[in-house]
Design a protein around this motif. Structure first.
Motif, PDB file in Angstrom:
ATOM      1  N   ALA A 178      -0.304  -3.604 -30.250  1.00 25.16           N
ATOM      2  CA  ALA A 178      -0.156  -2.925 -31.544  1.00 25.16           C
ATOM      3  C   ALA A 178      -1.482  -2.566 -32.191  1.00 25.16           C
ATOM      4  O   ALA A 178      -1.719  -2.867 -33.348  1.00 25.16           O
ATOM      5  CB  ALA A 178       0.682  -3.775 -32.486  1.00 25.16           C
ATOM      6  N   CYS A 179      -2.377  -1.955 -31.414  1.00 27.94           N
ATOM      7  CA  CYS A 179      -3.602  -1.408 -31.995  1.00 27.94           C
ATOM      8  C   CYS A 179      -3.233  -0.097 -32.706  1.00 27.94           C
ATOM      9  O   CYS A 179      -2.473   0.710 -32.179  1.00 27.94           O
ATOM     10  CB  CYS A 179      -4.628  -1.134 -30.903  1.00 27.94           C
ATOM     11  N   ILE A 180      -3.771   0.083 -33.897  1.00 28.04           N
ATOM     12  CA  ILE A 180      -3.505   1.297 -34.672  1.00 28.04           C
ATOM     13  C   ILE A 180      -4.820   2.016 -34.906  1.00 28.04           C
ATOM     14  O   ILE A 180      -5.778   1.415 -35.405  1.00 28.04           O
ATOM     15  CB  ILE A 180      -2.855   0.974 -36.033  1.00 28.04           C
ATOM     16  N   TRP A 181      -4.875   3.287 -34.549  1.00 27.15           N
ATOM     17  CA  TRP A 181      -6.068   4.087 -34.805  1.00 27.15           C
ATOM     18  C   TRP A 181      -5.747   5.091 -35.907  1.00 27.15           C
ATOM     19  O   TRP A 181      -5.045   6.079 -35.678  1.00 27.15           O
ATOM     20  CB  TRP A 181      -6.516   4.800 -33.524  1.00 27.15           C
TER      21      TRP A 181
ATOM     22  N   TYR B 206       7.995 -11.619 -24.480  1.00 29.43           N
ATOM     23  CA  TYR B 206       8.208 -11.621 -25.936  1.00 29.43           C
ATOM     24  C   TYR B 206       7.096 -10.897 -26.685  1.00 29.43           C
ATOM     25  O   TYR B 206       7.365 -10.167 -27.658  1.00 29.43           O
ATOM     26  CB  TYR B 206       8.385 -13.051 -26.456  1.00 29.43           C
ATOM     27  N   LEU B 207       5.843 -11.044 -26.252  1.00 32.61           N
ATOM     28  CA  LEU B 207       4.746 -10.348 -26.930  1.00 32.61           C
ATOM     29  C   LEU B 207       4.829  -8.848 -26.709  1.00 32.61           C
ATOM     30  O   LEU B 207       4.584  -8.058 -27.629  1.00 32.61           O
ATOM     31  CB  LEU B 207       3.398 -10.877 -26.430  1.00 32.61           C
ATOM     32  N   ASP B 208       5.184  -8.445 -25.501  1.00 34.23           N
ATOM     33  CA  ASP B 208       5.274  -7.021 -25.185  1.00 34.23           C
ATOM     34  C   ASP B 208       6.405  -6.333 -25.930  1.00 34.23           C
ATOM     35  O   ASP B 208       6.438  -5.103 -26.009  1.00 34.23           O
ATOM     36  CB  ASP B 208       5.463  -6.817 -23.683  1.00 34.23           C
ATOM     37  N   LEU B 209       7.330  -7.104 -26.479  1.00 30.29           N
ATOM     38  CA  LEU B 209       8.453  -6.533 -27.227  1.00 30.29           C
ATOM     39  C   LEU B 209       8.287  -6.706 -28.738  1.00 30.29           C
ATOM     40  O   LEU B 209       9.238  -6.497 -29.488  1.00 30.29           O
ATOM     41  CB  LEU B 209       9.772  -7.163 -26.757  1.00 30.29           C
ATOM     42  N   GLY B 210       7.103  -7.088 -29.164  1.00 31.25           N
ATOM     43  CA  GLY B 210       6.820  -7.101 -30.595  1.00 31.25           C
ATOM     44  C   GLY B 210       7.175  -8.374 -31.336  1.00 31.25           C
ATOM     45  O   GLY B 210       7.173  -8.382 -32.569  1.00 31.25           O
ATOM     46  N   PHE B 211       7.473  -9.465 -30.608  1.00 25.50           N
ATOM     47  CA  PHE B 211       7.764 -10.727 -31.275  1.00 25.50           C
ATOM     48  C   PHE B 211       6.486 -11.539 -31.446  1.00 25.50           C
ATOM     49  O   PHE B 211       5.634 -11.576 -30.543  1.00 25.50           O
ATOM     50  CB  PHE B 211       8.804 -11.528 -30.485  1.00 25.50           C
ATOM     51  N   GLU B 212       6.353 -12.190 -32.591  1.00 30.54           N
ATOM     52  CA  GLU B 212       5.107 -12.872 -32.924  1.00 30.54           C
ATOM     53  C   GLU B 212       4.913 -14.160 -32.144  1.00 30.54           C
ATOM     54  O   GLU B 212       3.794 -14.585 -31.907  1.00 30.54           O
ATOM     55  CB  GLU B 212       5.051 -13.151 -34.430  1.00 30.54           C
ATOM     56  N   SER B 213       6.010 -14.823 -31.768  1.00 28.20           N
ATOM     57  CA  SER B 213       5.908 -16.092 -31.039  1.00 28.20           C
ATOM     58  C   SER B 213       7.134 -16.261 -30.154  1.00 28.20           C
ATOM     59  O   SER B 213       8.184 -15.623 -30.367  1.00 28.20           O
ATOM     60  CB  SER B 213       5.803 -17.274 -32.006  1.00 28.20           C
ATOM     61  N   LEU B 214       7.028 -17.150 -29.175  1.00 25.02           N
ATOM     62  CA  LEU B 214       8.149 -17.416 -28.276  1.00 25.02           C
ATOM     63  C   LEU B 214       9.305 -18.068 -29.036  1.00 25.02           C
ATOM     64  O   LEU B 214      10.474 -17.766 -28.784  1.00 25.02           O
ATOM     65  CB  LEU B 214       7.691 -18.313 -27.126  1.00 25.02           C
TER      66      LEU B 214
ATOM     67  N   ASN C  19       4.507  -4.305 -32.746  1.00 22.81           N
ATOM     68  CA  ASN C  19       4.785  -5.120 -33.926  1.00 22.81           C
ATOM     69  C   ASN C  19       3.890  -4.686 -35.083  1.00 22.81           C
ATOM     70  O   ASN C  19       2.861  -5.294 -35.369  1.00 22.81           O
ATOM     71  CB  ASN C  19       4.554  -6.604 -33.592  1.00 22.81           C
ATOM     72  N   VAL C  20       4.285  -3.605 -35.730  1.00 23.68           N
ATOM     73  CA  VAL C  20       3.537  -3.100 -36.886  1.00 23.68           C
ATOM     74  C   VAL C  20       4.499  -2.921 -38.050  1.00 23.68           C
ATOM     75  O   VAL C  20       5.712  -2.772 -37.858  1.00 23.68           O
ATOM     76  CB  VAL C  20       2.828  -1.762 -36.574  1.00 23.68           C
ATOM     77  N   PRO C  21       4.001  -2.947 -39.275  1.00 22.48           N
ATOM     78  CA  PRO C  21       4.881  -2.778 -40.439  1.00 22.48           C
ATOM     79  C   PRO C  21       5.570  -1.413 -40.439  1.00 22.48           C
ATOM     80  O   PRO C  21       5.053  -0.430 -39.908  1.00 22.48           O
ATOM     81  CB  PRO C  21       3.906  -2.905 -41.629  1.00 22.48           C
ATOM     82  N   VAL C  22       6.738  -1.382 -41.062  1.00 27.74           N
ATOM     83  CA  VAL C  22       7.482  -0.123 -41.188  1.00 27.74           C
ATOM     84  C   VAL C  22       6.629   0.925 -41.885  1.00 27.74           C
ATOM     85  O   VAL C  22       6.705   2.119 -41.574  1.00 27.74           O
ATOM     86  CB  VAL C  22       8.801  -0.362 -41.954  1.00 27.74           C
TER      87      VAL C  22
ATOM     88  N   ASN D 242      -4.184   8.513 -35.632  1.00 31.36           N
ATOM     89  CA  ASN D 242      -2.738   8.410 -35.832  1.00 31.36           C
ATOM     90  C   ASN D 242      -1.999   8.074 -34.540  1.00 31.36           C
ATOM     91  O   ASN D 242      -1.065   8.755 -34.133  1.00 31.36           O
ATOM     92  CB  ASN D 242      -2.167   9.692 -36.443  1.00 31.36           C
ATOM     93  N   GLN D 243      -2.430   6.963 -33.891  1.00 28.90           N
ATOM     94  CA  GLN D 243      -1.786   6.516 -32.659  1.00 28.90           C
ATOM     95  C   GLN D 243      -1.567   5.010 -32.670  1.00 28.90           C
ATOM     96  O   GLN D 243      -2.252   4.264 -33.349  1.00 28.90           O
ATOM     97  CB  GLN D 243      -2.670   6.835 -31.448  1.00 28.90           C
ATOM     98  N   LEU D 244      -0.593   4.607 -31.862  1.00 27.41           N
ATOM     99  CA  LEU D 244      -0.359   3.206 -31.545  1.00 27.41           C
ATOM    100  C   LEU D 244      -0.655   3.004 -30.067  1.00 27.41           C
ATOM    101  O   LEU D 244      -0.417   3.901 -29.254  1.00 27.41           O
ATOM    102  CB  LEU D 244       1.103   2.829 -31.798  1.00 27.41           C
ATOM    103  N   GLY D 245      -1.157   1.832 -29.720  1.00 27.25           N
ATOM    104  CA  GLY D 245      -1.425   1.589 -28.311  1.00 27.25           C
ATOM    105  C   GLY D 245      -1.732   0.133 -28.029  1.00 27.25           C
ATOM    106  O   GLY D 245      -1.755  -0.713 -28.926  1.00 27.25           O
TER     107      GLY D 245
END
Length: 269
Positions: free
Chosen positions: A25-28, A242-250, A186-189, A63-66
């Motif tokens: 979830a890097c945001i540029w 779990y991390l690859d699907l945007g969950f903060e912890s297992l 996993n970024v805010p709406v 304006n990208q996510l990656g």
């Protein structure tokens, strides 16, 4: 020294690592210029997968996510110089130099820039500031360095002016296509709304029309359904997805999974 370290606050950064790291979830928000000093970096977005090694230069569109995967060289380090090409400065350069944009940029969002002798020398001049935490780079010096880098890029690839100096606001992009390609981040709406060219209220309204439910609920449902598919059909372990699907912890993932499907993910369905 912490990593990343700021050479010029908010503008020029130096990153180093001794072990591999994957950043989700890097945001540029601004165009970003990356010089790979040592090691290797892999950039993954919904549209591209690029790898750069020592000596290569990457230009990332705003304006990208990656996702970034950073790998040190064997027995050594991972090092990069990162320059955020902030829009206020880009507008100033555009006006001072009386530049023009021929047409709207429509090419690939991320580009490996030909690293000629001039660009190599340019980045070499920044490295001493990066590796010596006591070295001082004044704001004036730093901004001159950013301007120099931009002009050297334009000398190497003149058509980049359409890439660098496009100041149009993000137009409303296809919300359904964007969310289906980027739901795992996993970024805010609020960030999703900006990246699709909408106000938060407009994003929520369009989202409800498109998917029939609020964004947060849809994101949770989509991520959990994808997790179930990966566990059932791809034999993936919960700890590996779990991390690859945007969950903060297992534990957060396991709790949400059990609440939706009635069983813990490790038990199968």
């Amino acid at each position: 020294m912490e990593s990343p370290a700021e050479i010029l606050p908010g503008v020029i950064f130096y990153s180093y690592l001794s072990s591999e790291k994957k950043e989700k979830a890097c945001i540029w928000n601004h165009h970003t210029l990356v010089m790979q000093v040592s090691g290797q970096m892999v950039l993954e977005t919904s549209e591209q997968n690029l790898t750069i090694s020592a000596g290569e230069v990457l230009l990332i569109h705003k304006n990208q996510l990656g996702t970034l995967t950073k790998t040190p060289e064997p027995g050594g380090y991972y090092e990069t110089i990162v320059i955020s090409l902030q829009e206020d400065l880009m507008r100033k350069i555009f006006l001072e130099d009386k530049m023009d944009v021929v047409c709207k940029y429509t090419g690939a969002p991320n580009l490996v820039i030909p690293n000629d002798d001039f660009l190599k020398g340019y980045f070499q001049s920044i490295i001493p500031y990066a590796r010596n935490s006591g070295a001082a780079m004044t704001d004036e010096m730093g901004l001159l360095k950013v301007k120099e880098g931009i002009k050297l890029m334009l000398l190497a690839v003149p058509e980049l002016r359409n890439f660098l100096f496009d100041f149009s606001e993000p137009f409303k992009i296809d919300l359904e296509r964007f969310m289906l390609s980027n739901y795992q981040f996993n970024v805010p709406v609020e960030e999703f709304s900006k990246l699709t060219g909408r106000s938060l209220s407009g994003f929520k309204r369009d989202f409800q029309k498109t998917f029939g439910m609020p964004p947060r609920k849809w994101l949770q449902e989509k991520r959990l359904n994808e997790a179930r598919h990966l566990i059932e059909n791809k034999n993936k372990k919960p700890s590996s997805i779990y991390l690859d699907l945007g969950f903060e912890s297992l534990s957060h993932f396991s709790h949400a999974f059990k609440k939706k499907f009635g069983k813990a993910p490790t038990l199968g369905l």
